[in-house]
Design a protein around this motif. Structure first.
Motif, PDB file in Angstrom:
ATOM      1  N   THR A 140       2.962   2.770  -5.307  1.00 10.27           N
ATOM      2  CA  THR A 140       2.022   3.205  -4.277  1.00 10.27           C
ATOM      3  C   THR A 140       2.711   3.259  -2.910  1.00 10.27           C
ATOM      4  OG1 THR A 140       1.234   0.917  -4.054  1.00 10.27           O
ATOM      5  CG2 THR A 140      -0.002   2.367  -5.523  1.00 10.27           C
ATOM      6  N   GLY A 141       2.051   3.893  -1.953  1.00 14.35           N
ATOM      7  CA  GLY A 141       2.670   4.184  -0.674  1.00 14.35           C
ATOM      8  C   GLY A 141       2.726   3.019   0.304  1.00 14.35           C
ATOM      9  N   ALA A 142       3.471   3.236   1.384  1.00 17.39           N
ATOM     10  CA  ALA A 142       3.691   2.190   2.390  1.00 17.39           C
ATOM     11  C   ALA A 142       2.390   1.738   3.037  1.00 17.39           C
ATOM     12  CB  ALA A 142       4.667   2.700   3.450  1.00 17.39           C
ATOM     13  N   ALA A 143       1.467   2.657   3.267  1.00 15.44           N
ATOM     14  CA  ALA A 143       0.197   2.284   3.892  1.00 15.44           C
ATOM     15  C   ALA A 143      -0.566   1.296   3.021  1.00 15.44           C
ATOM     16  CB  ALA A 143      -0.648   3.530   4.150  1.00 15.44           C
ATOM     17  N   ASN A 144      -0.536   1.510   1.715  1.00 14.28           N
ATOM     18  CA  ASN A 144      -1.195   0.584   0.796  1.00 14.28           C
ATOM     19  C   ASN A 144      -0.518  -0.781   0.830  1.00 14.28           C
ATOM     20  OD1 ASN A 144      -3.120   0.042  -1.434  1.00 14.28           O
ATOM     21  ND2 ASN A 144      -1.252  -0.173  -2.650  1.00 14.28           N
ATOM     22  N   TRP A 145       0.808  -0.790   0.901  1.00 17.04           N
ATOM     23  CA  TRP A 145       1.552  -2.061   0.914  1.00 17.04           C
ATOM     24  C   TRP A 145       1.331  -2.837   2.216  1.00 17.04           C
ATOM     25  CZ3 TRP A 145       5.516  -4.335  -2.333  1.00 17.04           C
ATOM     26  CH2 TRP A 145       5.585  -3.763  -3.615  1.00 17.04           C
ATOM     27  N   ARG A 146       0.851  -2.193   3.249  1.00 13.85           N
ATOM     28  CA  ARG A 146       0.568  -2.904   4.516  1.00 13.85           C
ATOM     29  C   ARG A 146      -0.786  -3.598   4.504  1.00 13.85           C
ATOM     30  NH1 ARG A 146       3.257   1.699   6.839  1.00 13.85           N
ATOM     31  NH2 ARG A 146       1.267   2.757   7.191  1.00 13.85           N
ATOM     32  N   LYS A 147      -1.670  -3.202   3.608  1.00 13.65           N
ATOM     33  CA  LYS A 147      -3.021  -3.764   3.603  1.00 13.65           C
ATOM     34  C   LYS A 147      -3.044  -5.289   3.456  1.00 13.65           C
ATOM     35  CE  LYS A 147      -5.416   0.388   1.950  1.00 13.65           C
ATOM     36  NZ  LYS A 147      -6.170   0.995   0.821  1.00 13.65           N
TER      37      LYS A 147
END
Length: 249
Positions: A54-61
């Motif tokens: 999954t993308g970086a935005a998801n990993w920041r959550k």
């Protein structure tokens, strides 16, 4: 519970990657395959198929969840990999290392790592093999659908508890496909539930007394018990609506 998740026993759901291979009778009606492969065509399910990170935005959550938890003085649960398996043999070891770094960086969250491959956990967290050790804020669980799976995997999960030192262990007896007899090696948290229809797969019914049997054994063994849902999400009988959490949480 279920603040940012539709799953009743967690607050958040986080998927570091998507994709898996069926390895258990519990997988027959896999909701993740029905959703991500059959409905959205995002990945192909099965051995030899690519897992999709999954993308970086998801990993920041989770970083934001951790900050909010610290401010609130809380320790919410994060169910990790509802659409995959953290201990999948076909996942790049560096992806798992990145995930463990994220777990370590979010100490105010309790990460629930549920796997159908419990036999992989010790070797995949062994620093002698170049692996990253299990973070201290992670709990490890095994999916157990019937008595043969319990008999096969309970000691593997117990060994994980002894060797890797998870925050606690848990068993997802969902879908529960028959009566299961527990023993002193049962996980700390017993989560159970019935199956739902998924595409062409029709839910297999579970006798409510099998849930009651798990509830009573959990009480007698001093384990926390969580009744998630009945088959096809029928109303839960009042005597079965028990939703406990492990003391270690």
């Amino acid at each position: 519970m279920a603040e940012n998740s539709k799953i009743e026993w967690t607050d958040h759901t986080f998927n570091p990657w998507i994709g898996c291979t069926k390895v258990s009778p519990a997988c027959d009606g896999c909701y993740a395959e029905n959703l991500m492969a059959n409905r959205y065509g995002r990945v192909e399910w099965g051995a030899g198929e690519d897992r999709q990170r999954t993308g970086a935005a998801n990993w920041r959550k989770p970083i934001a969840w951790d900050k909010a938890a610290k401010e609130a003085g809380a320790r919410p649960f994060v169910f990790c990999a509802s659409l995959a398996d953290v201990f999948d043999n076909e996942v790049d070891e560096m992806w798992r290392s990145d995930l463990f770094k994220l777990i370590e960086a979010t100490p105010n969250l309790i990460w629930l790592l549920l796997t159908k491959r419990i036999g992989n956990v010790i070797k995949m967290t062994d620093p002698a093999r170049g692996c990253r050790i299990l973070p201290p804020n992670a709990a490890v669980g095994a999916t157990i659908a019937n008595q043969p799976e319990y008999d096969r995997d309970r000691m593997k999960l117990w060994d994980v508890k002894e060797v890797c030192g998870p925050l606690f262990t848990f068993g997802s007896f969902e879908p529960l496909l028959g009566r299961v007899i527990l023993d002193k090696f049962a996980p700390d948290w017993i989560i159970t539930g019935g199956e739902t229809d998924q595409g062409s797969h029709k839910a297999r019914a579970t006798d409510p007394d099998n849930f009651r049997y798990l509830r009573d054994q959990s009480r007698d063994l001093g384990r926390a018990f969580f009744m998630k849902q009945m088959t096809r999400k029928a109303p839960i009988p009042a005597d079965l609506l028990v939703r406990q959490y492990p003391e270690a949480a």
